[in-house]
Design an enzyme around this catalytic site. Sequence first.
Site, PDB file in Angstrom:
ATOM      1  CG  HIS A 122     -10.383   4.920  31.994  1.00 21.19           C
ATOM      2  ND1 HIS A 122     -11.292   5.274  31.543  1.00 21.19           N
ATOM      3  CD2 HIS A 122      -9.464   3.793  31.958  1.00 21.19           C
ATOM      4  CE1 HIS A 122     -10.219   3.832  29.700  1.00 21.19           C
ATOM      5  NE2 HIS A 122      -9.799   3.473  30.938  1.00 21.19           N
ATOM      6  CG  ASP A 199     -16.090   2.055  34.855  1.00 22.20           C
ATOM      7  OD1 ASP A 199     -15.499   0.664  35.258  1.00 22.20           O
ATOM      8  OD2 ASP A 199     -14.819   3.294  34.469  1.00 22.20           O
ATOM      9  CD  GLN A 202      -8.704  -0.170  37.108  1.00 18.13           C
ATOM     10  OE1 GLN A 202      -8.157  -1.683  37.642  1.00 18.13           O
ATOM     11  NE2 GLN A 202      -7.890  -0.472  35.799  1.00 18.13           N
ATOM     12  CE  LYS A 225      -9.533  -2.288  32.991  1.00 17.51           C
ATOM     13  NZ  LYS A 225      -8.340  -1.574  32.062  1.00 17.51           N
ATOM     14  CB  CYS A 363      -7.788   5.952  30.408  1.00 19.81           C
ATOM     15  SG  CYS A 363      -6.264   5.540  28.960  1.00 19.81           S
TER      16      CYS A 363
HETATM   17  N1  PLP Z   1     -12.528   2.314  33.846  1.00 25.17           N
HETATM   18  C1  PLP Z   1     -12.212   2.318  33.981  1.00 25.17           C
HETATM   19  C2  PLP Z   1     -11.897   2.398  36.061  1.00 25.17           C
HETATM   20  C3  PLP Z   1     -11.036   1.885  33.708  1.00 25.17           C
HETATM   21  O1  PLP Z   1      -9.735   1.935  34.388  1.00 25.17           O
HETATM   22  C4  PLP Z   1     -10.483   1.345  32.489  1.00 25.17           C
HETATM   23  C5  PLP Z   1      -8.922   0.490  31.923  1.00 25.17           C
HETATM   24  O2  PLP Z   1      -8.482   1.003  31.988  1.00 25.17           O
HETATM   25  C6  PLP Z   1     -11.923   1.125  32.155  1.00 25.17           C
HETATM   26  C7  PLP Z   1     -12.874   1.676  32.488  1.00 25.17           C
HETATM   27  C8  PLP Z   1     -11.781   1.064  30.008  1.00 25.17           C
HETATM   28  O3  PLP Z   1     -11.335  -0.232  30.229  1.00 25.17           O
HETATM   29  P1  PLP Z   1     -11.703  -1.346  28.451  1.00 25.17           P
HETATM   30  O4  PLP Z   1     -10.951  -0.454  27.741  1.00 25.17           O
HETATM   31  O5  PLP Z   1     -11.577  -2.148  29.444  1.00 25.17           O
HETATM   32  O6  PLP Z   1     -13.221  -0.701  28.310  1.00 25.17           O
END
Ligand code: PLP
Length: 404
Positions: A122, A199, A202, A225, A363
Amino acid sequence: MFNVQNIRKDFPILKTEIYGKPLIYLDNAATSQKPSCVIEQITHAYTTLNANIHRGVHYLSQQATQAHEDARKTVQRFINARHLREIIFTRGTTEAINLVAFSFGEAFCRPGDEIVISEQEHHSNMVPWQMLAQRKGLTLKFIPINEKGELKLEAFEKLLSEKTRLVSVTHVSNVLGTINPVKEIIAKAHAENIPVLIDGAQSIPHLHIDVQDLDADFFVFSSHKVYGPTGIGVLYGKEKYLRELPPYQGGGEMISSVSFEKTVYNDIPFKFEAGTPDYIGSTGLAAALDYLTALGLENIEAYENELLHYATQEFLKIDRMRIFGTADRKSSVISFLLDGIHHYDTGMLLDKLGIAVRTGHHCAEPLIHILGVEGTVRASFAFYNTKEEIDSLVAGLKRVVSMF
Ligand code: PLP
């Protein structure tokens, strides 16, 4: 047993109608809906214990501080962190990764060093490292994916060298649903004395997380999430690293003493929590995690797997269907395109049927380019979704195909 109809009653928004049709919410990878216990906890906190926390001598401040610090304990238990001080509240996954990219970069990175991430990342787990690379003269290396959307582990091992300072990978791909073998990745990196950030944005809503078992050096996630409120998230970091890292931001809370000449920083975790924290959101997050614990992460995982397999099998019966991401281990996300139909058109038409899916690059533009498309449609399932909702989605998709 897992009774989805009872569970749905816990989520007031699921009763919503969109264009006169029942909402079918399949955008859970973007954000999850909130159970009543979380919504009520936030109201309860504002109604009964709102006061700025820490330093307050008065009763309400002490109550609010207690609730916030209890929430930290709930997070610690939920991910099985060894120490409470290893749990840092952030604004979310993005801020947590930026924090590590900045502070780890300051402490440990020199020009010529390398950071290894993957092609699946992401933007949140890519842009902060690009910024660090630019600031410090580092190089980014990318673990490639195979045709199923899985990380190529042999290639990963070849990327590691004495120049590698850190590996940062996603646990679950938000586009492909691939569940990466992060325990193995961490073990391989540790064999070369390289720390690893996971990370977990998800994975935290779907999988049981034990940071000690994974041996992750950093693990990050967002509350929104995982059925909690927006605006708060978590950085777990091993104490040995957190002690070495300089603060990310300066301000109140993160200090032990300040004079005109110099500042002595507070101990961890507070060194990384400058300013008034989201002490209401933290209690909402704790309520969400308690809710999940009561449902049982194993039950959630088993039910969501059932949904994923049912949806995949039904999707494959649709003409012109192309699914992106066919990993052996997948989370409840399906990215797809209907051949010859723009992802945006599919999303718009499904919306008219009350079905919420996401379209676009999710993203993760570099990954979408590797897939050779401009975007996909993504349906992502939570434990409150049903097979009947999947049937409606499939019927909707067949209708879209017939219209083009
Ligand atoms: N990393 C992953 C794999 C994601 O799917 C997301 C959000 O869709 C993020 C990071 C970023 O999360 P946030 O926007 O809540 O900081």
